[in-house]
Design a protein around this motif. Structure first.
Motif, PDB file in Angstrom:
ATOM      1  N   SER A 144       0.778  -1.254  -0.101  1.00  0.00           N
ATOM      2  CA  SER A 144      -0.009   0.040   0.223  1.00  0.00           C
ATOM      3  C   SER A 144       0.781   1.189   0.056  1.00  0.00           C
ATOM      4  O   SER A 144       1.989   1.127   0.431  1.00  0.00           O
ATOM      5  N   VAL A 145       0.392   2.367  -0.421  1.00  0.00           N
ATOM      6  CA  VAL A 145       1.141   3.769  -0.714  1.00  0.00           C
ATOM      7  C   VAL A 145       0.181   4.672  -0.317  1.00  0.00           C
ATOM      8  O   VAL A 145      -0.712   4.867  -0.608  1.00  0.00           O
ATOM      9  N   ASP A 146       0.736   5.580   0.690  1.00  0.00           N
ATOM     10  CA  ASP A 146       0.214   6.792   1.318  1.00  0.00           C
ATOM     11  C   ASP A 146       1.300   7.968   0.917  1.00  0.00           C
ATOM     12  O   ASP A 146       2.425   8.106   1.722  1.00  0.00           O
ATOM     13  N   ALA A 147       1.108   8.660   0.026  1.00  0.00           N
ATOM     14  CA  ALA A 147       2.218   9.819  -0.599  1.00  0.00           C
ATOM     15  C   ALA A 147       1.355  11.095  -0.381  1.00  0.00           C
ATOM     16  O   ALA A 147       0.432  11.063  -1.121  1.00  0.00           O
ATOM     17  N   ALA A 148       2.234  12.064  -0.027  1.00  0.00           N
ATOM     18  CA  ALA A 148       1.775  13.510  -0.042  1.00  0.00           C
ATOM     19  C   ALA A 148       2.899  14.311  -0.371  1.00  0.00           C
ATOM     20  O   ALA A 148       4.050  14.014  -0.197  1.00  0.00           O
ATOM     21  N   SER A 149       2.298  15.271  -1.072  1.00  0.00           N
ATOM     22  CA  SER A 149       3.217  16.386  -1.674  1.00  0.00           C
ATOM     23  C   SER A 149       2.651  17.679  -1.502  1.00  0.00           C
ATOM     24  O   SER A 149       1.316  17.683  -1.226  1.00  0.00           O
ATOM     25  N   ARG A 150       3.138  19.002  -1.889  1.00  0.00           N
ATOM     26  CA  ARG A 150       2.454  20.238  -1.684  1.00  0.00           C
ATOM     27  C   ARG A 150       2.644  20.582  -3.311  1.00  0.00           C
ATOM     28  O   ARG A 150       1.757  21.134  -3.678  1.00  0.00           O
ATOM     29  N   SER A 151       3.861  20.864  -3.834  1.00  0.00           N
ATOM     30  CA  SER A 151       3.921  21.464  -5.011  1.00  0.00           C
ATOM     31  C   SER A 151       4.960  20.611  -6.120  1.00  0.00           C
ATOM     32  O   SER A 151       5.015  20.756  -7.275  1.00  0.00           O
ATOM     33  N   GLY A 152       5.118  19.252  -5.563  1.00  0.00           N
ATOM     34  CA  GLY A 152       5.966  18.275  -6.286  1.00  0.00           C
ATOM     35  C   GLY A 152       5.001  17.763  -7.126  1.00  0.00           C
ATOM     36  O   GLY A 152       3.811  17.801  -7.125  1.00  0.00           O
ATOM     37  N   SER A 153       5.315  16.854  -7.798  1.00  0.00           N
ATOM     38  CA  SER A 153       4.775  15.661  -8.664  1.00  0.00           C
ATOM     39  C   SER A 153       4.939  14.361  -8.185  1.00  0.00           C
ATOM     40  O   SER A 153       5.839  13.848  -7.620  1.00  0.00           O
ATOM     41  N   ILE A 154       3.715  13.544  -8.451  1.00  0.00           N
ATOM     42  CA  ILE A 154       3.615  12.139  -8.133  1.00  0.00           C
ATOM     43  C   ILE A 154       3.335  11.182  -9.395  1.00  0.00           C
ATOM     44  O   ILE A 154       2.052  11.533  -9.950  1.00  0.00           O
ATOM     45  N   SER A 155       3.995  10.314  -9.374  1.00  0.00           N
ATOM     46  CA  SER A 155       3.689   9.572 -10.705  1.00  0.00           C
ATOM     47  C   SER A 155       3.887   7.984 -10.350  1.00  0.00           C
ATOM     48  O   SER A 155       5.069   7.740  -9.825  1.00  0.00           O
ATOM     49  N   LEU A 156       3.054   7.066 -10.612  1.00  0.00           N
ATOM     50  CA  LEU A 156       3.037   5.651 -10.187  1.00  0.00           C
ATOM     51  C   LEU A 156       2.331   4.999 -11.465  1.00  0.00           C
ATOM     52  O   LEU A 156       1.478   5.333 -11.989  1.00  0.00           O
ATOM     53  N   SER A 157       2.917   3.698 -11.379  1.00  0.00           N
ATOM     54  CA  SER A 157       2.258   2.712 -12.498  1.00  0.00           C
ATOM     55  C   SER A 157       2.634   1.481 -12.155  1.00  0.00           C
ATOM     56  O   SER A 157       3.607   0.978 -11.485  1.00  0.00           O
ATOM     57  N   GLY A 158       1.476   0.544 -12.427  1.00  0.00           N
ATOM     58  CA  GLY A 158       1.766  -0.763 -12.267  1.00  0.00           C
ATOM     59  C   GLY A 158       1.680  -1.289 -10.690  1.00  0.00           C
ATOM     60  O   GLY A 158       1.862  -2.383 -10.525  1.00  0.00           O
ATOM     61  N   LEU A 159       0.853  -0.689  -9.957  1.00  0.00           N
ATOM     62  CA  LEU A 159       0.957  -1.102  -8.304  1.00  0.00           C
ATOM     63  C   LEU A 159      -0.580  -1.569  -8.124  1.00  0.00           C
ATOM     64  O   LEU A 159      -1.420  -1.122  -8.853  1.00  0.00           O
ATOM     65  N   ALA A 160      -0.626  -2.501  -7.227  1.00  0.00           N
ATOM     66  CA  ALA A 160      -1.933  -3.056  -6.997  1.00  0.00           C
ATOM     67  C   ALA A 160      -2.406  -2.926  -5.719  1.00  0.00           C
ATOM     68  O   ALA A 160      -3.385  -3.397  -5.274  1.00  0.00           O
ATOM     69  N   GLY A 161      -1.652  -2.120  -4.777  1.00  0.00           N
ATOM     70  CA  GLY A 161      -2.067  -2.223  -3.362  1.00  0.00           C
ATOM     71  C   GLY A 161      -2.936  -0.993  -3.223  1.00  0.00           C
ATOM     72  O   GLY A 161      -3.456  -0.352  -4.255  1.00  0.00           O
ATOM     73  N   ASP A 162      -3.253  -0.607  -1.951  1.00  0.00           N
ATOM     74  CA  ASP A 162      -4.067   0.462  -1.626  1.00  0.00           C
ATOM     75  C   ASP A 162      -3.364   1.653  -1.842  1.00  0.00           C
ATOM     76  O   ASP A 162      -2.318   2.108  -1.302  1.00  0.00           O
ATOM     77  N   LEU A 163      -3.980   2.606  -2.703  1.00  0.00           N
ATOM     78  CA  LEU A 163      -3.154   3.733  -3.191  1.00  0.00           C
ATOM     79  C   LEU A 163      -3.857   5.133  -2.545  1.00  0.00           C
ATOM     80  O   LEU A 163      -5.208   5.203  -2.945  1.00  0.00           O
ATOM     81  N   ARG A 164      -3.279   5.912  -1.827  1.00  0.00           N
ATOM     82  CA  ARG A 164      -3.655   7.314  -1.477  1.00  0.00           C
ATOM     83  C   ARG A 164      -2.629   8.285  -1.772  1.00  0.00           C
ATOM     84  O   ARG A 164      -1.652   8.083  -1.272  1.00  0.00           O
ATOM     85  N   LEU A 165      -3.080   9.053  -2.639  1.00  0.00           N
ATOM     86  CA  LEU A 165      -2.241  10.135  -3.108  1.00  0.00           C
ATOM     87  C   LEU A 165      -2.853  11.428  -2.936  1.00  0.00           C
ATOM     88  O   LEU A 165      -4.003  11.760  -3.202  1.00  0.00           O
ATOM     89  N   ARG A 166      -1.966  12.366  -2.434  1.00  0.00           N
ATOM     90  CA  ARG A 166      -2.397  13.659  -1.945  1.00  0.00           C
ATOM     91  C   ARG A 166      -1.358  14.641  -2.583  1.00  0.00           C
ATOM     92  O   ARG A 166      -0.206  14.622  -2.319  1.00  0.00           O
ATOM     93  N   THR A 167      -1.847  16.002  -2.962  1.00  0.00           N
ATOM     94  CA  THR A 167      -1.184  17.246  -3.527  1.00  0.00           C
ATOM     95  C   THR A 167      -1.775  18.368  -3.390  1.00  0.00           C
ATOM     96  O   THR A 167      -3.115  18.263  -3.532  1.00  0.00           O
ATOM     97  N   GLY A 168      -1.040  19.541  -3.201  1.00  0.00           N
ATOM     98  CA  GLY A 168      -1.431  20.784  -3.569  1.00  0.00           C
ATOM     99  C   GLY A 168      -1.818  21.279  -4.620  1.00  0.00           C
ATOM    100  O   GLY A 168      -2.809  21.498  -5.389  1.00  0.00           O
TER     101      GLY A 168
END
Length: 303
Positions: free
Chosen positions: A168-192
């Motif tokens: 599982s992935v819990d990723a947070a950013s403010r002004s950066g970028s988040i890119s992911l591919s091919g993952l099968a777990g529980d995904l939680r992504l947050r950014t400003g």
């Protein structure tokens, strides 16, 4: 005869006195006029000098405002430093917690029981840092970027992480970028304000983005929840989800579902023509559910 000569002499003397008086008055008038003109010339000369001084001061200030930033940027460029790292952490991994306020982050699937981290750091004032820690099978990665949020004087961090596909992935950013591919777990992504990109993922997905761009393609996730305030979002499903929930503020949402899929539609939170639904998509007896809320933006659901 004597009286006549006397009167003639007195008249000539009077004429002479009057002529002298008039010449004196004229000369004094000319002198006064010359003095007045000279004073005006001095005043104009003083005004010109002050004007020239003012222009010189403005030119000097403008030059300083142009030269100082240029010098600061040149110093920042000359003082820049960089560092690369390539780490393999051999440890059972069930979850990743990532906090990277301004970094560029890429997540990919990798071998089980290990995490592979690669990052590049670039800075001019204070060096950033990438810190890791374990709590059971949960890996925490923190990216610290001190200094101003400016390209020239700040820092830049590019981080790539390979982890087990089902973590599982819990990723947070403010002004950066988040890119992911091919993952099968529980995904939680947050950014400003940074962008979020997801591709070919099959785990439950939750995305929250204030003003950045969200783009998700090839999703086979069973459930997807999307919340965006003002940024655009596009979602493409390769297999029908059982539940898709979207909340759109002032942005735009374009969602594409597999052809022929049917859904119960809850669009009560979309006023007027803010929600457009392709013909045949809505079916009150369908098993799947799509719920859409639109405040001031626009949403389109189609195939």
């Amino acid at each position: 005869m004597t009286d006549t000569r006397d009167r003639t002499t007195w008249r000539a003397a009077g004429d002479s006195l009057r002529g002298s008086s008039q010449r004196g008055i004229a000369e004094r008038g000319i002198a006064r006029r010359g003095t007045s003109q000279h004073d005006v010339g001095d005043s104009q000369s003083d005004g010109g000098r002050w004007q020239r001084r003012a222009w010189r001061a403005v030119a000097a200030l403008t030059g300083a405002l142009l030269v100082l930033p240029a010098g600061g940027y040149a110093w920042a460029w000359l003082a820049r430093d960089s560092r690369d790292a390539d780490l393999v952490l051999h440890h059972p991994v069930g979850a990743l917690r990532l906090d990277a306020p301004r970094a560029s982050v890429v997540l990919r699937p990798g071998p089980d029981d290990q995490v592979h981290l690669r990052y590049t750091m670039d800075w001019s004032v204070r060096a950033p840092a990438v810190r890791t820690g374990w709590a059971g099978d949960t890996l925490t990665v923190l990216v610290d970027q001190p200094g101003p949020d400016l390209d020239a004087f700040g820092s830049q961090v590019s981080l790539e992480i390979e982890l087990p596909a089902r973590a599982s992935v819990d990723a947070a950013s403010r002004s950066g970028s988040i890119s992911l591919s091919g993952l099968a777990g529980d995904l939680r992504l947050r950014t400003g304000s940074g962008p979020i990109t997801v591709s070919d993922s099959s785990g439950p997905l939750r995305v929250t983005d204030d003003s950045g761009r969200v783009r998700a393609t090839g999703l086979s996730s069973p459930t997807v929840a999307l919340q965006t305030r003002s940024g655009p979002a596009s979602v493409n499903f390769s297999t029908p989800p059982s539940r898709f929930t979207a909340s759109v503020g002032a942005g735009r949402l374009d969602a594409s579902l597999p052809p022929g899929s049917r859904y119960r539609l809850d669009g009560g939170g979309a006023p007027g023509d803010a929600l457009r639904v392709a013909p045949g998509l809505a079916d009150p007896d369908a098993a799947g559910l799509i719920s859409v809320r639109v405040d001031h933006g626009y949403a389109a659901l189609g195939y």
